[in-house]
Enzyme design. Structure first.
Site, mmCIF file in Angstrom:
data_model
loop_
_atom_site.group_PDB
_atom_site.id
_atom_site.type_symbol
_atom_site.label_atom_id
_atom_site.label_comp_id
_atom_site.label_asym_id
_atom_site.label_seq_id
_atom_site.Cartn_x
_atom_site.Cartn_y
_atom_site.Cartn_z
ATOM 1 N N TYR A 144 40.608 40.405 35.336
ATOM 2 C CA TYR A 144 39.619 40.125 36.376
ATOM 3 C C TYR A 144 38.994 41.451 36.776
ATOM 4 O O TYR A 144 39.694 42.425 37.057
ATOM 5 C CB TYR A 144 40.313 39.480 37.585
ATOM 6 C CG TYR A 144 39.420 39.224 38.775
ATOM 7 C CD1 TYR A 144 38.477 38.200 38.757
ATOM 8 C CD2 TYR A 144 39.532 39.997 39.929
ATOM 9 C CE1 TYR A 144 37.669 37.947 39.867
ATOM 10 C CE2 TYR A 144 38.726 39.757 41.037
ATOM 11 C CZ TYR A 144 37.812 38.730 41.004
ATOM 12 O OH TYR A 144 37.008 38.488 42.087
ATOM 13 N N ASP A 239 39.458 49.598 33.990
ATOM 14 C CA ASP A 239 39.366 49.092 35.363
ATOM 15 C C ASP A 239 40.685 49.449 36.045
ATOM 16 O O ASP A 239 41.694 48.769 35.867
ATOM 17 C CB ASP A 239 39.132 47.580 35.329
ATOM 18 C CG ASP A 239 39.154 46.955 36.722
ATOM 19 O OD1 ASP A 239 39.574 47.631 37.684
ATOM 20 O OD2 ASP A 239 38.763 45.787 36.842
ATOM 21 N N LYS A 267 40.342 49.736 46.119
ATOM 22 C CA LYS A 267 41.628 49.558 46.812
ATOM 23 C C LYS A 267 42.188 50.863 47.393
ATOM 24 O O LYS A 267 41.753 51.298 48.438
ATOM 25 C CB LYS A 267 42.626 48.862 45.885
ATOM 26 C CG LYS A 267 42.097 47.466 45.446
ATOM 27 C CD LYS A 267 43.162 46.571 44.934
ATOM 28 C CE LYS A 267 42.617 45.311 44.270
ATOM 29 N NZ LYS A 267 42.419 44.165 45.137
HETATM 30 N N1 HOZ Z 1 42.097 41.760 42.812
HETATM 31 C C1 HOZ Z 1 42.471 41.006 43.971
HETATM 32 C C2 HOZ Z 1 43.369 39.870 43.588
HETATM 33 N N2 HOZ Z 1 44.031 40.052 42.395
HETATM 34 C C3 HOZ Z 1 41.270 40.583 44.703
HETATM 35 C C4 HOZ Z 1 41.561 39.951 46.011
HETATM 36 C C5 HOZ Z 1 40.483 38.978 46.353
HETATM 37 O O1 HOZ Z 1 39.835 38.452 45.451
HETATM 38 O O2 HOZ Z 1 40.325 38.723 47.544
#
Ligand code: HOZ
Length: 430
Positions: A144, A239, A267
């Protein structure tokens, strides 16, 4: 556990916010039930609207490596905010944060600050396309990279949890520019390069997959990506939104010794404030305006308050022994969780890299998306709810990571492992 106030807040939220949440991963739809509304956090703990206290391993999905309301981060935010919250003009802190990033990640020669990991990945891909003059991008199933159009193809995180890995609203033409490969499977990458010779601008990868649960790269996988992209004149984008300053001070690229062309961050570099960054080779980054022809901009980019929180966080992470302590805590915790599962004969595989880990409710090994999908999400949901009930907060999804912070104490671990014993019994009882 009393949760009357959270319930009422969730009811009200659903009247004015779609699904009552501002990000779908918070909705609890992957585990059932309703989310507690969080009022405050301190150190390793958070408290909800009904004053229930939790040991927190969600850590705001990763940024809070120093825990909640860390004094140096709070002070930096207060001091910065008292001088003004945004100027839309350069500020000295941006230079300092950029220097800290470049110093920790030698592959990053120039870095541009943005507001989120989504923006960072979207922009890195734009730079790769501008630099190579090609349009296609290879991504991995279950990884993702935020919610930009072209990257919501077989996406992990909430997209996988909520069964929308290929989002509605993404034009087929955009999705068609995204080619899919399987994490830890070089053959699948070779096939894409063979089928689209000369068309691939970049391969984007989470060097440790962290949005389908945690899946470490197999031996030689990242180097394989480095080699094939170099051979074909494509760029390699790591990433590191989750792994940056998390799995090691030098990120996954430092840990595994593989150098990408571009890196995306988020983050931790904002210490819990909204931020993102992309950077890398100077010749590639010179594509971005005002130096080059690829446009990317933002009113709040490099926001001084977010930057101040990021600097305070990164400076704390430079103190000696920090990563060793994070690792020791995570080793002890994950060993205990595995033992609790084994004691109740629940098939659980714990994957861990540094202070980043996840528990898959399946016998393993879990080395890619296909193995991830063999997990028992219902058993995880039973485990999750029992833990929450006992005051331990993990991610509300079987396919997300857990995060250890510098402020998790032996008492936190003791409480967590006692809770895990009871929770595994519930998981087994399904
Ligand atoms: N990368 C985060 C979850 N794996 C994102 C959190 C979100 O989408 O709020």
């Amino acid at each position: 556990m009393n949760n009357n106030l959270s319930r009422r807040l969730f009811e009200e939220a659903q009247k004015v916010i779609p699904g009552g949440v501002n990000s779908p991963v918070r909705s609890f739809r992957g585990v059932g039930g309703e989310p507690p509304f969080i009022m405050r956090g301190r150190g390793s703990r958070v408290w909800d609207a009904d004053n229930n206290e939790y040991v927190d391993y969600l850590a705001s999905w990763g940024p809070l490596v120093l825990g909640h309301a860390h004094p140096s981060v709070v002070l930096a935010v207060q001091e910065s905010a008292s001088r003004g919250t945004s100027f839309g003009a350069p500020t000295p802190g941006e230079v300092e944060l950029a220097r800290l990033v470049c110093a920790a990640l030698p592959s990053v020669e120039l870095v541009r600050l943005v507001n989120s990991g989504t923006e960072a990945c979207m922009s890195a891909i734009r730079m790769a396309r501008a630099f190579t003059g090609r349009s296609k991008v290879v991504k991995f199933v279950g990884c993702y990279h935020g919610h930009s159009d072209g990257l919501l193809v077989k996406a992990g995180s909430g997209a996988a949890t909520l069964s929308v890995p290929d989002s509605a609203g993404v034009p087929a033409a955009y999705a068609g520019e995204t080619l899919l490969a399987d994490f830890n499977d070089m053959d699948s990458v070779r096939e894409q390069f063979a089928a689209h010779r000369g068309d691939i601008a970049a391969v984007i990868v989470e060097p440790v997959a962290g949005n389908m649960g945690v899946v470490p790269p197999g031996e030689g996988f990242l180097q394989g990506l480095r080699d094939i992209t170099s051979e074909h004149g494509a760029l390699l984008i790591f990433d590191e939104v989750i792994t940056g300053f998390r799995v090691a001070h030098g990120g996954a690229q430092g840990l595994y010794g593989v150098t990408p062309d571009l890196t995306t961050l988020g983050k931790i570099i904002g210490g819990g404030m909204p931020i993102g960054a992309y950077g890398g080779r100077s010749d590639v980054m010179q594509q971005v305006a005002p130096l080059g022809p690829a446009y990317q901009a933002g009113t709040l980019s490099g926001n001084p308050v977010a930057v101040a929180a990021g600097i305070a966080t990164l400076k704390s992470l430079e103190l000696p022994g920090v990563y060793e302590r994070l690792e020791e805590t995570a080793v002890e915790l994950t060993a205990g969780l595995q033992a609790a599962a084994d004691a109740h004969e629940v098939p659980v595989t714990v994957n861990r890299v540094g202070s980043l880990f996840s528990m898959f409710f399946n016998p393993g090994p879990v080395d890619g998306w296909e193995a991830v999908t063999r997990s028992d999400a219902a058993a995880y949901a039973r485990f999750f709810h029992s833990m929450l009930e006992q005051g331990v907060y993990f991610a509300p999804s079987a396919f997300e990571a857990a995060f250890v912070s510098t402020v998790h104490t032996p008492e936190d671990l003791e409480l967590t492992l006692a809770a895990a014993d009871a929770a595994m019994e519930k998981a087994a009882a399904g």
